[in-house]
Design a protein around this motif. Structure first.
Motif, PDB file in Angstrom:
ATOM      1  N   ALA A   7      -4.066  22.698  66.004  1.00 43.99           N
ATOM      2  CA  ALA A   7      -4.113  21.177  65.585  1.00 43.99           C
ATOM      3  C   ALA A   7      -3.845  20.843  64.310  1.00 43.99           C
ATOM      4  N   GLU A   8      -3.090  19.927  64.299  1.00 44.55           N
ATOM      5  CA  GLU A   8      -2.761  19.245  62.835  1.00 44.55           C
ATOM      6  C   GLU A   8      -4.079  18.648  62.193  1.00 44.55           C
ATOM      7  N   GLU A   9      -3.728  18.833  61.056  1.00 44.81           N
ATOM      8  CA  GLU A   9      -4.721  17.863  60.214  1.00 44.81           C
ATOM      9  C   GLU A   9      -4.559  16.557  60.487  1.00 44.81           C
ATOM     10  N   GLN A  10      -5.511  15.894  60.577  1.00 44.68           N
ATOM     11  CA  GLN A  10      -5.562  14.438  60.869  1.00 44.68           C
ATOM     12  C   GLN A  10      -4.416  13.601  60.098  1.00 44.68           C
ATOM     13  N   GLY A  11      -3.419  13.004  60.854  1.00 45.61           N
ATOM     14  CA  GLY A  11      -2.508  12.497  60.319  1.00 45.61           C
ATOM     15  C   GLY A  11      -1.282  13.216  59.867  1.00 45.61           C
ATOM     16  N   ASP A  12      -1.283  14.488  59.940  1.00 47.53           N
ATOM     17  CA  ASP A  12      -0.156  15.373  59.340  1.00 47.53           C
ATOM     18  C   ASP A  12       0.722  15.515  60.605  1.00 47.53           C
ATOM     19  N   GLU A  13       1.620  14.536  61.159  1.00 44.68           N
ATOM     20  CA  GLU A  13       2.365  14.712  62.172  1.00 44.68           C
ATOM     21  C   GLU A  13       3.583  15.739  61.984  1.00 44.68           C
ATOM     22  N   ARG A  14       4.031  15.343  60.810  1.00 42.22           N
ATOM     23  CA  ARG A  14       5.133  16.300  60.222  1.00 42.22           C
ATOM     24  C   ARG A  14       4.716  17.640  60.373  1.00 42.22           C
ATOM     25  N   GLY A  15       3.691  17.962  59.732  1.00 43.82           N
ATOM     26  CA  GLY A  15       3.341  19.381  59.633  1.00 43.82           C
ATOM     27  C   GLY A  15       2.818  19.774  61.019  1.00 43.82           C
ATOM     28  N   ALA A  16       2.706  19.149  61.992  1.00 43.80           N
ATOM     29  CA  ALA A  16       2.472  19.458  63.393  1.00 43.80           C
ATOM     30  C   ALA A  16       3.898  19.731  63.972  1.00 43.80           C
ATOM     31  N   LEU A  17       4.971  18.796  63.928  1.00 42.69           N
ATOM     32  CA  LEU A  17       6.254  19.083  64.270  1.00 42.69           C
ATOM     33  C   LEU A  17       6.822  20.323  63.700  1.00 42.69           C
ATOM     34  N   LEU A  18       6.655  20.357  62.312  1.00 42.28           N
ATOM     35  CA  LEU A  18       7.176  21.656  61.565  1.00 42.28           C
ATOM     36  C   LEU A  18       6.595  22.852  62.286  1.00 42.28           C
ATOM     37  N   ASP A  19       5.283  22.961  62.514  1.00 38.21           N
ATOM     38  CA  ASP A  19       4.697  24.146  63.114  1.00 38.21           C
ATOM     39  C   ASP A  19       5.070  24.351  64.537  1.00 38.21           C
ATOM     40  N   PHE A  20       5.404  23.462  65.144  1.00 40.11           N
ATOM     41  CA  PHE A  20       5.948  23.621  66.666  1.00 40.11           C
ATOM     42  C   PHE A  20       7.443  24.227  66.490  1.00 40.11           C
ATOM     43  N   PHE A 112      13.397  18.646  54.094  1.00 42.39           N
ATOM     44  CA  PHE A 112      13.943  17.350  54.460  1.00 42.39           C
ATOM     45  C   PHE A 112      12.883  16.783  55.087  1.00 42.39           C
ATOM     46  N   LEU A 113      12.606  17.242  56.211  1.00 48.19           N
ATOM     47  CA  LEU A 113      11.414  16.326  57.147  1.00 48.19           C
ATOM     48  C   LEU A 113      10.204  16.036  56.167  1.00 48.19           C
ATOM     49  N   ARG A 114       9.883  16.621  55.501  1.00 50.93           N
ATOM     50  CA  ARG A 114       8.716  16.402  54.473  1.00 50.93           C
ATOM     51  C   ARG A 114       9.039  15.298  53.590  1.00 50.93           C
ATOM     52  N   ALA A 115      10.226  15.133  53.283  1.00 55.18           N
ATOM     53  CA  ALA A 115      10.598  14.195  52.073  1.00 55.18           C
ATOM     54  C   ALA A 115      11.327  12.923  52.499  1.00 55.18           C
ATOM     55  N   VAL A 116      11.559  12.942  53.943  1.00 49.29           N
ATOM     56  CA  VAL A 116      11.860  11.439  54.556  1.00 49.29           C
ATOM     57  C   VAL A 116      10.762  10.467  54.277  1.00 49.29           C
ATOM     58  N   TRP A 141      12.732  12.015  66.488  1.00 47.87           N
ATOM     59  CA  TRP A 141      13.547  12.642  67.547  1.00 47.87           C
ATOM     60  C   TRP A 141      14.309  14.062  67.093  1.00 47.87           C
ATOM     61  N   LEU A 142      14.425  13.795  65.935  1.00 46.06           N
ATOM     62  CA  LEU A 142      15.077  15.145  65.321  1.00 46.06           C
ATOM     63  C   LEU A 142      14.170  16.069  65.428  1.00 46.06           C
ATOM     64  N   ALA A 143      13.017  16.217  65.156  1.00 44.36           N
ATOM     65  CA  ALA A 143      12.067  17.144  64.996  1.00 44.36           C
ATOM     66  C   ALA A 143      11.904  17.572  66.366  1.00 44.36           C
ATOM     67  N   LEU A 144      11.763  16.431  67.366  1.00 45.41           N
ATOM     68  CA  LEU A 144      11.518  17.109  68.720  1.00 45.41           C
ATOM     69  C   LEU A 144      12.502  17.664  69.246  1.00 45.41           C
ATOM     70  N   HIS A 145      13.740  17.259  68.956  1.00 42.49           N
ATOM     71  CA  HIS A 145      14.749  17.868  69.487  1.00 42.49           C
ATOM     72  C   HIS A 145      15.074  19.327  69.259  1.00 42.49           C
ATOM     73  N   LEU A 146      14.643  19.745  67.773  1.00 44.16           N
ATOM     74  CA  LEU A 146      14.854  20.844  67.308  1.00 44.16           C
ATOM     75  C   LEU A 146      13.736  22.130  67.908  1.00 44.16           C
ATOM     76  N   ILE A 147      12.506  21.240  68.407  1.00 41.59           N
ATOM     77  CA  ILE A 147      11.511  21.935  69.146  1.00 41.59           C
ATOM     78  C   ILE A 147      12.216  22.142  70.502  1.00 41.59           C
ATOM     79  N   ARG A 148      12.901  21.359  71.405  1.00 38.80           N
ATOM     80  CA  ARG A 148      13.252  21.575  72.384  1.00 38.80           C
ATOM     81  C   ARG A 148      14.326  22.629  72.420  1.00 38.80           C
ATOM     82  N   GLU A 149      15.372  22.425  71.423  1.00 43.80           N
ATOM     83  CA  GLU A 149      16.478  23.268  71.463  1.00 43.80           C
ATOM     84  C   GLU A 149      16.177  24.781  71.133  1.00 43.80           C
TER      85      GLU A 149
END
Length: 183
Positions: A7-20, A112-116, A141-149
């Motif tokens: 589970a991501e740290e509270q509020g770390d959506e980017r980290g969670a997406l990158l981990d997936f 890139f995703l951490r810097a946007v 959407w980009l992060a979710l698409h990369l997870i899906r792909e």
């Protein structure tokens, strides 16, 4: 290689997406463990897919999407005339070189995703017939698409590897960890 996403740290959506994304990359990388170049390039099913081809494809696709999000052209331009080339190693490409390239792409994706400024920021979709005209998508959407792909192709890789030598994801995780059993 990540096999379970905590589970991501509270509020770390980017980290969670990158981990997936990384979890799914690990599945593809593990599918190549212990194989020769010839085995990785073989096509043991009715499909045209090989493990080395999937590796090249996912690295190229990830690079291309991040480049588009940055407002840049992908490193390799693909269309109907050359799409098949992204599934075959050529011109001295090897599994090792593709893994190294993908590692570089993965680092660029994370940076890139951490810097946007916001995952709600958008970028234009390419002007290709399979996208809506003047379409835009978010960084989320980009992060979710990369997870899906990547997940889609990790599933393909599982089937191809098991078709090659009977090794399942369970055995490959144990190989990756240097163990011989679960538990």
């Amino acid at each position: 290689m990540v096999t379970h996403v905590r589970a991501e740290e509270q509020g770390d959506e980017r980290g969670a997406l990158l981990d997936f994304i990384e979890e799914q990359r690990g599945g593809i990388r593990r599918s190549l463990l212990g194989l020769t170049e010839e085995q990785a390039a073989s096509r043991p099913s009715a499909s045209e897919l090989s493990l080395s081809g999937l590796l090249k494809h996912v690295a190229e696709v990830e690079q291309g999407w991040v480049a588009r999000a940055k407002g840049e052209a992908p490193a390799v331009k693909r269309d109907e005339s050359n799409w098949h080339e992204c599934f075959v190693l050529a011109d001295g490409e090897t599994v090792v070189s593709q893994l190294a390239y993908w590692e570089k792409v993965a680092a660029e994706t994370e940076a890139f995703l951490r810097a946007v400024p916001s995952l709600d920021d958008t970028f234009a979709l390419p002007n290709d017939p399979w996208f809506p005209p003047e379409g835009r998508v978010s960084m989320r959407w980009l992060a979710l698409h990369l997870i899906r792909e990547t997940a889609r192709h990790a599933g393909h890789a599982d089937i191809i590897r098991e078709s090659l030598d009977g090794k399942t994801a369970f055995e490959l995780v144990a190989m990756d960890r240097g163990t011989t059993s679960w538990g």
